[in-house]
Design a protein around this motif. Structure first.
Motif, PDB file in Angstrom:
ATOM      1  N   TYR A 142      51.490  41.075  42.059  1.00  0.00           N
ATOM      2  CA  TYR A 142      52.815  41.597  41.701  1.00  0.00           C
ATOM      3  C   TYR A 142      53.861  40.536  42.023  1.00  0.00           C
ATOM      4  N   GLY A 143      54.974  40.599  41.328  1.00  0.00           N
ATOM      5  CA  GLY A 143      56.030  39.629  41.543  1.00  0.00           C
ATOM      6  C   GLY A 143      57.364  40.296  41.799  1.00  0.00           C
ATOM      7  N   THR A 144      58.198  39.621  42.579  1.00  0.00           N
ATOM      8  CA  THR A 144      59.559  40.074  42.836  1.00  0.00           C
ATOM      9  C   THR A 144      60.503  38.944  42.444  1.00  0.00           C
ATOM     10  N   ASP A 145      61.785  39.152  42.705  1.00  0.00           N
ATOM     11  CA  ASP A 145      62.762  38.113  42.397  1.00  0.00           C
ATOM     12  C   ASP A 145      62.608  36.889  43.292  1.00  0.00           C
ATOM     13  N   SER A 146      61.917  37.048  44.412  1.00  0.00           N
ATOM     14  CA  SER A 146      61.843  35.958  45.380  1.00  0.00           C
ATOM     15  C   SER A 146      60.438  35.403  45.601  1.00  0.00           C
ATOM     16  N   GLU A 147      59.373  36.170  45.275  1.00  0.00           N
ATOM     17  CA  GLU A 147      58.040  35.672  45.555  1.00  0.00           C
ATOM     18  C   GLU A 147      57.000  36.295  44.631  1.00  0.00           C
ATOM     19  N   TYR A 148      55.823  35.731  44.695  1.00  0.00           N
ATOM     20  CA  TYR A 148      54.674  36.204  43.938  1.00  0.00           C
ATOM     21  C   TYR A 148      53.589  36.543  44.955  1.00  0.00           C
ATOM     22  N   ALA A 149      52.982  37.696  44.832  1.00  0.00           N
ATOM     23  CA  ALA A 149      51.980  38.139  45.798  1.00  0.00           C
ATOM     24  C   ALA A 149      50.648  38.376  45.107  1.00  0.00           C
ATOM     25  N   VAL A 150      49.572  37.951  45.758  1.00  0.00           N
ATOM     26  CA  VAL A 150      48.216  38.134  45.263  1.00  0.00           C
ATOM     27  C   VAL A 150      47.391  38.737  46.394  1.00  0.00           C
ATOM     28  N   SER A 151      46.685  39.823  46.114  1.00  0.00           N
ATOM     29  CA  SER A 151      45.823  40.452  47.106  1.00  0.00           C
ATOM     30  C   SER A 151      44.391  40.453  46.603  1.00  0.00           C
ATOM     31  N   ILE A 152      43.459  40.124  47.488  1.00  0.00           N
ATOM     32  CA  ILE A 152      42.043  40.085  47.134  1.00  0.00           C
ATOM     33  C   ILE A 152      41.259  40.902  48.154  1.00  0.00           C
ATOM     34  N   LYS A 153      40.560  41.911  47.657  1.00  0.00           N
ATOM     35  CA  LYS A 153      39.676  42.705  48.493  1.00  0.00           C
ATOM     36  C   LYS A 153      38.272  42.161  48.318  1.00  0.00           C
ATOM     37  N   GLY A 154      37.727  41.574  49.383  1.00  0.00           N
ATOM     38  CA  GLY A 154      36.452  40.894  49.298  1.00  0.00           C
ATOM     39  C   GLY A 154      35.261  41.827  49.284  1.00  0.00           C
ATOM     40  N   ARG A 155      34.194  41.356  48.698  1.00  0.00           N
ATOM     41  CA  ARG A 155      32.955  42.116  48.640  1.00  0.00           C
ATOM     42  C   ARG A 155      32.152  41.965  49.932  1.00  0.00           C
ATOM     43  N   GLY A 156      32.354  40.892  50.629  1.00  0.00           N
ATOM     44  CA  GLY A 156      31.519  40.553  51.775  1.00  0.00           C
ATOM     45  C   GLY A 156      30.608  39.403  51.412  1.00  0.00           C
ATOM     46  N   ARG A 157      30.157  38.678  52.391  1.00  0.00           N
ATOM     47  CA  ARG A 157      29.385  37.461  52.140  1.00  0.00           C
ATOM     48  C   ARG A 157      27.996  37.760  51.590  1.00  0.00           C
ATOM     49  N   ARG A 158      27.377  36.723  51.030  1.00  0.00           N
ATOM     50  CA  ARG A 158      26.066  36.801  50.392  1.00  0.00           C
ATOM     51  C   ARG A 158      26.155  37.499  49.039  1.00  0.00           C
ATOM     52  N   CYS A 159      26.800  36.865  48.102  1.00  0.00           N
ATOM     53  CA  CYS A 159      26.916  37.411  46.749  1.00  0.00           C
ATOM     54  C   CYS A 159      25.631  37.156  45.961  1.00  0.00           C
ATOM     55  N   ASP A 160      25.630  37.637  44.733  1.00  0.00           N
ATOM     56  CA  ASP A 160      24.455  37.562  43.859  1.00  0.00           C
ATOM     57  C   ASP A 160      23.961  36.116  43.719  1.00  0.00           C
ATOM     58  N   GLN A 161      22.726  35.876  44.143  1.00  0.00           N
ATOM     59  CA  GLN A 161      22.195  34.524  44.099  1.00  0.00           C
ATOM     60  C   GLN A 161      21.791  34.097  42.693  1.00  0.00           C
ATOM     61  N   GLN A 162      21.663  35.030  41.778  1.00  0.00           N
ATOM     62  CA  GLN A 162      21.186  34.702  40.437  1.00  0.00           C
ATOM     63  C   GLN A 162      22.319  34.423  39.456  1.00  0.00           C
ATOM     64  N   ALA A 163      23.558  34.688  39.854  1.00  0.00           N
ATOM     65  CA  ALA A 163      24.678  34.567  38.918  1.00  0.00           C
ATOM     66  C   ALA A 163      25.018  33.110  38.638  1.00  0.00           C
ATOM     67  N   THR A 164      25.347  32.835  37.382  1.00  0.00           N
ATOM     68  CA  THR A 164      25.958  31.565  37.003  1.00  0.00           C
ATOM     69  C   THR A 164      27.431  31.860  36.724  1.00  0.00           C
ATOM     70  N   HIS A 165      28.303  31.292  37.526  1.00  0.00           N
ATOM     71  CA  HIS A 165      29.722  31.604  37.420  1.00  0.00           C
ATOM     72  C   HIS A 165      30.366  30.763  36.328  1.00  0.00           C
ATOM     73  N   VAL A 166      31.062  31.429  35.411  1.00  0.00           N
ATOM     74  CA  VAL A 166      31.714  30.772  34.288  1.00  0.00           C
ATOM     75  C   VAL A 166      33.186  30.582  34.627  1.00  0.00           C
ATOM     76  N   ILE A 167      33.661  29.335  34.530  1.00  0.00           N
ATOM     77  CA  ILE A 167      34.977  28.974  35.033  1.00  0.00           C
ATOM     78  C   ILE A 167      35.786  28.300  33.939  1.00  0.00           C
ATOM     79  N   ASP A 168      37.051  28.696  33.818  1.00  0.00           N
ATOM     80  CA  ASP A 168      37.966  28.050  32.876  1.00  0.00           C
ATOM     81  C   ASP A 168      38.422  26.722  33.484  1.00  0.00           C
ATOM     82  N   THR A 169      38.088  25.616  32.839  1.00  0.00           N
ATOM     83  CA  THR A 169      38.430  24.289  33.354  1.00  0.00           C
ATOM     84  C   THR A 169      39.423  23.551  32.462  1.00  0.00           C
ATOM     85  N   VAL A 170      40.085  24.277  31.570  1.00  0.00           N
ATOM     86  CA  VAL A 170      41.029  23.646  30.646  1.00  0.00           C
ATOM     87  C   VAL A 170      42.287  23.183  31.377  1.00  0.00           C
TER      88      VAL A 170
END
Length: 458
Positions: A142-170
């Motif tokens: 969310y954003g206000t007139d003075s700042e931008y805020a980002v919140s991340i609720k984590g899953r916890g460590r040891r994520c899926d070992q089989q996943a190939t993460h697709v990343i925007d590199t443009v």
């Protein structure tokens, strides 16, 4: 307010440059993600961004002390998962948000990031949101007139070992770096793939792989016709070994001195950077190759630990430079090209407009106001992709006042370019110097620039 002038009556001398911020950032992160023990970072680049990064890492279980240019980082593995809520200030640093955002996604609890409002205009949260979803985390903004805020609720460590993460590199390579740095907490074999065939900032991914390789992490790079660029990392689960880091010289700061050299005449002016340690970044080599096409030489003396930068000539024919892998040097390239007395086109750098400001457009506007013959280059969609310069009849006129614009990568090349103007150039705000090179004004004076800290340009 201060004004800078010289008119190229003489610019020569010995200067110093700060330490490398990219190296410092990676050293701080890997030190804070050690399994145990104390890591040290010597000759650290203590800009505001790196201090905020270290403060943010402290929220994830690291404790740190700073003594001059040396940082000591001790890790408490139990504290890393003990904090249910973290508060992290990233200001305008997209690197800090991307790296700590990934770490937040693979950690327990919720992390609240506070950023400057200008971060809303960058694709940071959009790309981070896709990646955090792949990691099983939840992102909200969310954003206000003075700042931008980002919140991340984590899953916890040891994520899926089989996943190939697709990343925007443009627009940036930083999410690849963020994943690699967090590899010990994601999977035993981390795999990443670029969402498109375009990858900007590839030398910074190479730097990350180099840093991790020294810590015993096996990283891979492959390219296939089907998928494009792919990376992998195999790290021992639980963290890195504690290590000692000696940080190299910041090559982006060197680009500002190259601008000063570009303003000089052949054989008359030389900038000598003392205590210089090459960064090893491919971007550094690419930059030196690029400016050599524009008549600027850079010679490193390994015995004296100096880098000598001088103009040895001018291009005899039109020059085209690819700016895709030197994102931090593009604004300096603009000023060097403007002084080249030839037709110069820098292409494939439109992604730089997605940084702290719309950098390509802003540096073109700033240099044009100073009196250079420079314009934007646009593609068939009317999107800015680079810039083009034409030779001047004489020196740029100067005689203007330039604002800070909140971006040191605009301010410092403009200050360096001002030394060759016919009339003084005023600078109304210098706040962004603290993000990069607070001693730069004194270094310009050491080279013979005339700095008036009270007056305005006449």
């Amino acid at each position: 307010m201060l004004s800078i002038h010289n008119g190229v009556r003489g610019l020569a001398g010995m200067v110093t440059a700060p330490a490398s911020k990219p190296h410092t950032q990676r050293a701080l992160v890997t030190g804070a993600l050690a399994r145990s023990g104390t890591s040290t970072v010597t000759n650290a680049a203590w800009s505001r961004e790196t201090r905020l990064l270290l403060a943010g890492l402290n929220q994830f279980g690291a404790t740190s002390t700073i003594d001059g240019d040396r940082a000591s980082i001790t890790v408490d593995p139990d504290a890393a998962s003990a904090s249910p809520v973290r508060e992290v200030d990233v200001a305008g640093s997209a690197f800090t948000l991307r790296v700590l955002g990934v770490l937040a996604a693979v950690s327990g609890g919720t992390t609240h990031f506070r950023a400057t409002r200008g971060m809303m205009n960058r694709p940071v949260a959009k790309h981070l949101g896709v990646l955090t979803h792949q990691l099983g985390a939840v992102l909200s903004t969310y954003g206000t007139d003075s700042e931008y805020a980002v919140s991340i609720k984590g899953r916890g460590r040891r994520c899926d070992q089989q996943a190939t993460h697709v990343i925007d590199t443009v627009d940036s390579s930083q999410l690849v770096t963020a994943l690699m740095l967090s590899a010990p907490f994601i999977s035993e074999e981390l795999r990443m793939r670029a969402a498109t065939r375009r990858v900007v900032g590839a030398p910074y991914i190479a730097l990350t792989r180099e840093v991790l390789g020294a810590l015993g992490v096996s990283t891979g790079l492959a390219h296939s016709a089907q998928h494009g660029w792919e990376w992998s990392a195999v790290a021992e689960p639980g963290g890195y070994p504690a290590s000692a880091y000696q940080i190299a010289t910041d090559f982006t700061s060197i680009t500002y001195f190259a601008v000063v050299a570009a303003a000089g005449e052949v054989g008359k002016h030389e900038v000598v950077v003392k205590n210089f340690t090459p960064s090893g970044l491919e971007s550094e080599d690419l930059f030196f190759r690029a400016i050599a096409k524009l008549g600027i030489g850079a010679v490193y003396d390994r015995d004296e630990l100096t880098l000598r930068i001088r103009r040895f000539g001018y291009p005899s024919e039109p020059v085209v430079i690819d700016g895709s892998d030197v994102p931090t040097a593009v604004t300096s390239l603009a000023a060097i090209a403007a002084y080249s007395r030839g037709a110069v086109t820098v292409v494939n750098c439109g992604h730089v407009n997605n940084h702290k400001t719309r950098r390509v457009e802003l540096i073109v506007e700033t240099l044009a106001r100073m009196g250079f013959d420079i314009r934007e280059v646009r593609d068939h969609r009317d999107v800015v992709t680079g810039f083009h310069t034409e030779p001047l009849d004489g020196a740029p006129r100067g005689g203007i006042v330039i604002g800070d614009d909140g971006d040191h990568r605009i301010l410092l090349p403009a200050m360096a370019a001002a030394v060759g103007a016919s009339n003084p150039v005023g600078f109304s705000d210098l706040h962004s110097l603290i993000d990069s090179f607070p001693e730069f004004v004194e270094q310009l004076e050491a080279l013979g620039a005339v700095v008036d800290r009270t007056g305005t340009p006449s």
